[in-house]
Design a protein around this motif. Structure first.
Motif, PDB file in Angstrom:
ATOM      1  N   GLY A 141       0.821  -1.216   0.000  1.00 37.90           N
ATOM      2  CA  GLY A 141       0.000   0.000   0.000  1.00 37.90           C
ATOM      3  C   GLY A 141       0.845   1.253   0.000  1.00 37.90           C
ATOM      4  O   GLY A 141       0.533   2.247  -0.684  1.00 37.90           O
ATOM      5  N   LEU A 142       1.940   1.238   0.757  1.00 33.39           N
ATOM      6  CA  LEU A 142       2.849   2.382   0.800  1.00 33.39           C
ATOM      7  C   LEU A 142       3.465   2.625  -0.574  1.00 33.39           C
ATOM      8  O   LEU A 142       3.544   3.772  -1.040  1.00 33.39           O
ATOM      9  CB  LEU A 142       3.952   2.118   1.840  1.00 33.39           C
ATOM     10  N   ARG A 143       3.911   1.555  -1.217  1.00 33.27           N
ATOM     11  CA  ARG A 143       4.514   1.713  -2.543  1.00 33.27           C
ATOM     12  C   ARG A 143       3.508   2.277  -3.534  1.00 33.27           C
ATOM     13  O   ARG A 143       3.839   3.155  -4.340  1.00 33.27           O
ATOM     14  CB  ARG A 143       5.043   0.363  -3.032  1.00 33.27           C
ATOM     15  N   GLU A 144       2.277   1.800  -3.473  1.00 32.76           N
ATOM     16  CA  GLU A 144       1.270   2.224  -4.436  1.00 32.76           C
ATOM     17  C   GLU A 144       0.874   3.687  -4.250  1.00 32.76           C
ATOM     18  O   GLU A 144       0.811   4.457  -5.220  1.00 32.76           O
ATOM     19  CB  GLU A 144       0.036   1.326  -4.332  1.00 32.76           C
ATOM     20  N   ILE A 145       0.605   4.087  -3.014  1.00 30.28           N
ATOM     21  CA  ILE A 145       0.104   5.451  -2.784  1.00 30.28           C
ATOM     22  C   ILE A 145       1.197   6.498  -2.972  1.00 30.28           C
ATOM     23  O   ILE A 145       0.921   7.649  -3.297  1.00 30.28           O
ATOM     24  CB  ILE A 145      -0.528   5.573  -1.376  1.00 30.28           C
ATOM     25  N   ARG A 146       2.471   6.074  -2.819  1.00 26.45           N
ATOM     26  CA  ARG A 146       3.570   7.028  -2.977  1.00 26.45           C
ATOM     27  C   ARG A 146       4.230   6.913  -4.350  1.00 26.45           C
ATOM     28  O   ARG A 146       5.306   7.478  -4.567  1.00 26.45           O
ATOM     29  CB  ARG A 146       4.610   6.792  -1.881  1.00 26.45           C
ATOM     30  N   ARG A 147       3.625   6.220  -5.255  1.00 26.58           N
ATOM     31  CA  ARG A 147       4.212   6.048  -6.581  1.00 26.58           C
ATOM     32  C   ARG A 147       4.427   7.411  -7.245  1.00 26.58           C
ATOM     33  O   ARG A 147       3.524   8.244  -7.304  1.00 26.58           O
ATOM     34  CB  ARG A 147       3.292   5.193  -7.446  1.00 26.58           C
ATOM     35  N   GLY A 148       5.646   7.630  -7.750  1.00 25.98           N
ATOM     36  CA  GLY A 148       5.971   8.886  -8.422  1.00 25.98           C
ATOM     37  C   GLY A 148       6.446   9.984  -7.495  1.00 25.98           C
ATOM     38  O   GLY A 148       6.797  11.066  -7.964  1.00 25.98           O
ATOM     39  N   ARG A 149       6.460   9.752  -6.188  1.00 24.43           N
ATOM     40  CA  ARG A 149       6.935  10.756  -5.232  1.00 24.43           C
ATOM     41  C   ARG A 149       8.062  10.184  -4.387  1.00 24.43           C
ATOM     42  O   ARG A 149       8.101   8.975  -4.119  1.00 24.43           O
ATOM     43  CB  ARG A 149       5.792  11.249  -4.345  1.00 24.43           C
ATOM     44  N   THR A 150       8.965  11.052  -3.942  1.00 24.19           N
ATOM     45  CA  THR A 150      10.141  10.608  -3.200  1.00 24.19           C
ATOM     46  C   THR A 150       9.740  10.113  -1.813  1.00 24.19           C
ATOM     47  O   THR A 150       9.069  10.827  -1.063  1.00 24.19           O
ATOM     48  CB  THR A 150      11.154  11.751  -3.063  1.00 24.19           C
ATOM     49  N   THR A 151      10.164   8.890  -1.510  1.00 24.45           N
ATOM     50  CA  THR A 151       9.842   8.295  -0.220  1.00 24.45           C
ATOM     51  C   THR A 151      11.075   7.567   0.313  1.00 24.45           C
ATOM     52  O   THR A 151      11.696   6.783  -0.412  1.00 24.45           O
ATOM     53  CB  THR A 151       8.678   7.295  -0.334  1.00 24.45           C
ATOM     54  N   LEU A 152      11.426   7.838   1.561  1.00 29.69           N
ATOM     55  CA  LEU A 152      12.499   7.124   2.248  1.00 29.69           C
ATOM     56  C   LEU A 152      11.890   6.347   3.398  1.00 29.69           C
ATOM     57  O   LEU A 152      11.133   6.916   4.203  1.00 29.69           O
ATOM     58  CB  LEU A 152      13.560   8.084   2.796  1.00 29.69           C
ATOM     59  N   VAL A 153      12.213   5.066   3.469  1.00 31.35           N
ATOM     60  CA  VAL A 153      11.760   4.241   4.583  1.00 31.35           C
ATOM     61  C   VAL A 153      12.996   3.802   5.349  1.00 31.35           C
ATOM     62  O   VAL A 153      13.811   3.020   4.839  1.00 31.35           O
ATOM     63  CB  VAL A 153      10.963   3.016   4.099  1.00 31.35           C
ATOM     64  N   VAL A 154      13.162   4.344   6.555  1.00 30.29           N
ATOM     65  CA  VAL A 154      14.305   3.982   7.399  1.00 30.29           C
ATOM     66  C   VAL A 154      13.863   2.828   8.283  1.00 30.29           C
ATOM     67  O   VAL A 154      13.096   3.012   9.231  1.00 30.29           O
ATOM     68  CB  VAL A 154      14.769   5.184   8.241  1.00 30.29           C
ATOM     69  N   THR A 155      14.308   1.628   7.941  1.00 34.60           N
ATOM     70  CA  THR A 155      13.832   0.442   8.643  1.00 34.60           C
ATOM     71  C   THR A 155      14.735  -0.741   8.325  1.00 34.60           C
ATOM     72  O   THR A 155      15.467  -0.720   7.316  1.00 34.60           O
ATOM     73  CB  THR A 155      12.388   0.115   8.223  1.00 34.60           C
ATOM     74  N   ASN A 156      14.669  -1.748   9.148  1.00 37.22           N
ATOM     75  CA  ASN A 156      15.343  -3.019   8.869  1.00 37.22           C
ATOM     76  C   ASN A 156      14.321  -4.112   8.569  1.00 37.22           C
ATOM     77  O   ASN A 156      14.640  -5.294   8.628  1.00 37.22           O
ATOM     78  CB  ASN A 156      16.220  -3.444  10.058  1.00 37.22           C
ATOM     79  N   SER A 157      13.085  -3.704   8.247  1.00 43.71           N
ATOM     80  CA  SER A 157      12.024  -4.652   7.941  1.00 43.71           C
ATOM     81  C   SER A 157      12.200  -5.218   6.531  1.00 43.71           C
ATOM     82  O   SER A 157      12.184  -4.449   5.550  1.00 43.71           O
ATOM     83  CB  SER A 157      10.659  -3.975   8.050  1.00 43.71           C
ATOM     84  N   PRO A 158      12.369  -6.541   6.387  1.00 47.06           N
ATOM     85  CA  PRO A 158      12.518  -7.129   5.048  1.00 47.06           C
ATOM     86  C   PRO A 158      11.315  -6.847   4.152  1.00 47.06           C
ATOM     87  O   PRO A 158      11.481  -6.627   2.943  1.00 47.06           O
ATOM     88  CB  PRO A 158      12.664  -8.627   5.337  1.00 47.06           C
ATOM     89  N   ALA A 159      10.097  -6.842   4.715  1.00 50.45           N
ATOM     90  CA  ALA A 159       8.905  -6.624   3.906  1.00 50.45           C
ATOM     91  C   ALA A 159       8.903  -5.228   3.284  1.00 50.45           C
ATOM     92  O   ALA A 159       8.547  -5.054   2.108  1.00 50.45           O
ATOM     93  CB  ALA A 159       7.661  -6.813   4.767  1.00 50.45           C
ATOM     94  N   LEU A 160       9.296  -4.235   4.035  1.00 52.09           N
ATOM     95  CA  LEU A 160       9.322  -2.873   3.508  1.00 52.09           C
ATOM     96  C   LEU A 160      10.498  -2.663   2.572  1.00 52.09           C
ATOM     97  O   LEU A 160      10.368  -1.993   1.531  1.00 52.09           O
ATOM     98  CB  LEU A 160       9.401  -1.872   4.671  1.00 52.09           C
ATOM     99  N   LEU A 161      11.659  -3.228   2.910  1.00 52.06           N
ATOM    100  CA  LEU A 161      12.829  -3.058   2.054  1.00 52.06           C
ATOM    101  C   LEU A 161      12.641  -3.783   0.722  1.00 52.06           C
ATOM    102  O   LEU A 161      13.184  -3.362  -0.306  1.00 52.06           O
ATOM    103  CB  LEU A 161      14.074  -3.582   2.765  1.00 52.06           C
ATOM    104  N   ALA A 162      11.845  -4.862   0.733  1.00 50.38           N
ATOM    105  CA  ALA A 162      11.648  -5.638  -0.495  1.00 50.38           C
ATOM    106  C   ALA A 162      10.892  -4.864  -1.557  1.00 50.38           C
ATOM    107  O   ALA A 162      11.057  -5.124  -2.760  1.00 50.38           O
ATOM    108  CB  ALA A 162      10.915  -6.934  -0.161  1.00 50.38           C
ATOM    109  N   VAL A 163      10.050  -3.900  -1.179  1.00 48.74           N
ATOM    110  CA  VAL A 163       9.272  -3.141  -2.169  1.00 48.74           C
ATOM    111  C   VAL A 163       9.980  -1.857  -2.588  1.00 48.74           C
ATOM    112  O   VAL A 163       9.469  -1.118  -3.433  1.00 48.74           O
ATOM    113  CB  VAL A 163       7.862  -2.802  -1.624  1.00 48.74           C
ATOM    114  N   ALA A 164      11.146  -1.588  -1.986  1.00 50.13           N
ATOM    115  CA  ALA A 164      11.883  -0.364  -2.314  1.00 50.13           C
ATOM    116  C   ALA A 164      12.548  -0.500  -3.679  1.00 50.13           C
ATOM    117  O   ALA A 164      12.996  -1.578  -4.084  1.00 50.13           O
ATOM    118  CB  ALA A 164      12.932  -0.071  -1.242  1.00 50.13           C
ATOM    119  N   ASP A 165      12.625   0.612  -4.420  1.00 52.39           N
ATOM    120  CA  ASP A 165      13.329   0.611  -5.705  1.00 52.39           C
ATOM    121  C   ASP A 165      14.829   0.422  -5.503  1.00 52.39           C
ATOM    122  O   ASP A 165      15.518  -0.142  -6.354  1.00 52.39           O
ATOM    123  CB  ASP A 165      13.080   1.932  -6.446  1.00 52.39           C
TER     124      ASP A 165
END
Length: 589
Positions: A533-557
């Protein structure tokens, strides 16, 4: 903005000058009241000499009517004067509270350094109230001076020796009262310091009550607060003892002074220098003097406490800002490209060189949590780096106005708090009644840059709620989004609070969004859904996720590993898992 030149005297001076009109009006009316109070014993003496002794009923009725007029006048003058003084005190305290809150909320920060939130609240309430009360004390002191002066004049007209005793003795009493108030001033400042610290510790413990219970550390927390409370109690008792000694000694000196006046008046009456009516007037004036002289004692105590509180307020108002400079507006539109070069903050970062592409979702994994905290403070411009630069679209952050910058680069900390209100109130931004400082409002506009500028606000809120899976939270509550979350969101679980906080950040829709550990309290399945959901709603805008969560890091560009305060590795999550042992340890361990 803080200024090192500001002092407690400056705070007191501004507080008094700001209420000069009300205090002046109250003082003038109070002087009329004191004049009336001083005239009453004189009129009673006249009644005795001219009406009672001469058995003249006509004169008796005449003077009684005069007394009635005097009583009505002094009653209303006291009532109106006290109202003006009280309003002046409350207005001054309110003005100080606003100044303290403005300084604490100033975008450049610094006022909160070294102080717990409870301490700042104590300064904004108790200290502001004490400084505001100085206006009432000055007004009352003026009343007392008028009362003493009127009594001295009346006594001089009645008997020169009695008038001279008052005129010469009152300054001595005032000087002694000032000397006796010095220990009270010092101990009052210590009392407020200890009380503020105890309030701060209490607020800190209450805010972390769930964590304390989870760790089983309630006993240690209670002992910590008990120790702090005992120190506060000891300081309060010392201040109370100082105040009681000061008040007691001043009252003893005042009583002796009044006794001297009565003794001299009695001897003058015995040798025929005073008539019976004059003796009654002299004794009445001596008794009336008790009021103004006791007021002097009270005024000295209030001024001592006011000076101590003003010094504490001055420390907050004069606090140096955490960041300096920066008045330029953020150029529109914001592309969202971030660049860090040689960034050092001294508490986790050791020369970070990092490029964040505009419109991409970037994951930041860290081996040291202190590095993550330092990076967030730097991007949110809560602190400027000791060396190096941070740029937004090629312009250093320290050139921008901090408030506008934070509207363009929103840092959503994982320990942010919810406000007391409904879930909907916490997610949907409210319209500000005043200009927020942005040239056209676009930097602060929730929908800026998302391609849905014409979308209904409810649709934007629904999208943010769904992306953060906060809609599930709403469905589980008795009144949905209208349900109150309690102070700090304490009626919600940790995972529910995190989802609502993330929904709030997504609903704000800034050009650049930085989120820190947004899913540490949710289950793995919900975390995976939130990542998508985070990836979809922030598509096209700059987003930084500071985390060690594999699930969140896996969707990062792109994922960046910060190791030892520097960039240790870069790539996609899958690439780093395969190729970097340090990354695997940090993320998958």
């Amino acid at each position: 903005m803080g200024s090192g030149e500001q002092s407690g005297r400056d705070v007191l001076t501004r507080s008094v000058r700001g209420q000069a009109r009300r205090v002046g009006l109250g003082a003038a009316l109070g002087c009329v009241h004191q004049l009336g109070e001083a005239v009453v014993p004189v009129l009673i003496g006249v009644v005795i000499d001219q009406a009672v002794a001469g058995q003249d009923a006509g004169r008796l009725l005449l003077w009684l009517a005069v007394l009635a007029v005097v009583y009505v006048t002094l009653s209303w003058s006291f009532r109106l004067g006290a109202r003006a003084g009280e309003r002046g005190a409350e207005e001054a305290a309110h003005t100080l509270r606003l100044a303290i809150v403005r300084r604490v909320l100033d975008a450049r920060g610094g006022a909160e350094d070294g102080r717990l939130p409870g301490e700042l609240a104590n300064v904004a309430t108790e200290d502001a109230k004490r400084v505001g009360a100085v206006n009432m004390a000055l007004m009352s002191g003026t009343w007392a001076v008028a009362g003493v002066t009127a009594s001295a004049v009346a006594l001089l007209l009645t008997s020169v020796p009695l008038g001279l005793i008052v005129l010469l003795g009152t300054p001595v009493l005032l000087w002694l009262g000032h000397l006796l108030s010095k220990p009270l001033e010092r101990r009052s400042e210590a009392e407020q310091d200890r009380a503020a610290h105890a309030s701060g510790v209490a607020a800190d413990l209450v805010a972390g009550l769930r964590v304390l219970k989870g760790l089983g550390a309630q006993r240690a927390a209670v002992e910590r607060y008990r120790g702090t409370s005992r120190l506060s109690l000891a300081a309060t008792l010392r201040a109370a003892r100082a105040e009681s000694w000061q008040t007691g000694l001043v009252l003893a000196l005042t009583g002796g002074f009044i006794a001297l006046i009565a003794l001299v008046g009695g001897r003058l009456a015995l040798d025929g220098s005073l008539s019976l009516g004059q003796l009654v007037s002299a004794v009445g004036l001596a008794l009336f003097l008790l009021g103004p002289l006791e007021t002097f004692a009270w005024v000295n105590a209030e001024l001592a406490q006011g000076r101590a509180s003003a010094a504490r307020i001055a420390q907050v108002l004069a606090a140096e800002p955490a960041v300096v400079g920066g008045d330029d507006p953020v150029p529109q539109p914001v592309r969202g490209a971030l660049r860090l070069r040689g960034v050092r903050l001294g508490d986790g970062t050791d020369g970070i060189d990092l490029d964040v592409a505009a419109g991409r979702l970037t994951g930041i994994a860290v081996t040291d949590p202190a590095c993550a905290e330092a990076l967030l403070r730097c991007l949110g411009r809560e602190r400027d780096p000791e060396s190096g630069t941070v740029e937004l679209d090629g312009v250093p952050l320290n050139r921008f106005d901090p408030a506008q910058l934070r509207a363009a680069v929103l840092v959503a900390a994982h320990d942010a708090v919810l406000f007391d209100g409904s879930l909907a109130d916490n997610v949907t931004p409210r319209a500000e009644p005043e200009d927020d400082g942005t040239p056209d409002g676009s930097a602060a506009e929730p929908s800026a840059g998302d391609g849905t500028g014409d979308a209904d606000a409810d649709v934007l809120t629904e999208r943010a709620m769904c992306a953060a899976h906060a809609d599930e939270v709403a469905r589980s509550l008795p009144h949905g989004t209208a349900t109150g979350v309690g102070e700090g969101g304490r009626s919600l679980s940790g995972g529910q609070r995190q989802r609502v906080l993330l929904a709030r950040a997504l609903r704000a829709g800034p050009p650049v969004l930085v989120v820190h550990d947004p899913t540490t309290a949710v289950d793995a399945l919900t975390e995976a859904r939130i990542a998508e959901g985070l990836r979809e709603i922030r598509r096209g805008r700059t987003t930084l996720v500071v985390t060690n969560s594999p699930a969140l890091l896996a969707v990062a560009d792109r994922v960046v590993l910060l190791d030892g305060g520097r960039v240790g590795a870069e790539g996609t999550h899958a690439e780093l898992v395969r190729a970097d042992a340090t990354y695997r340890t940090a993320v998958l361990a």
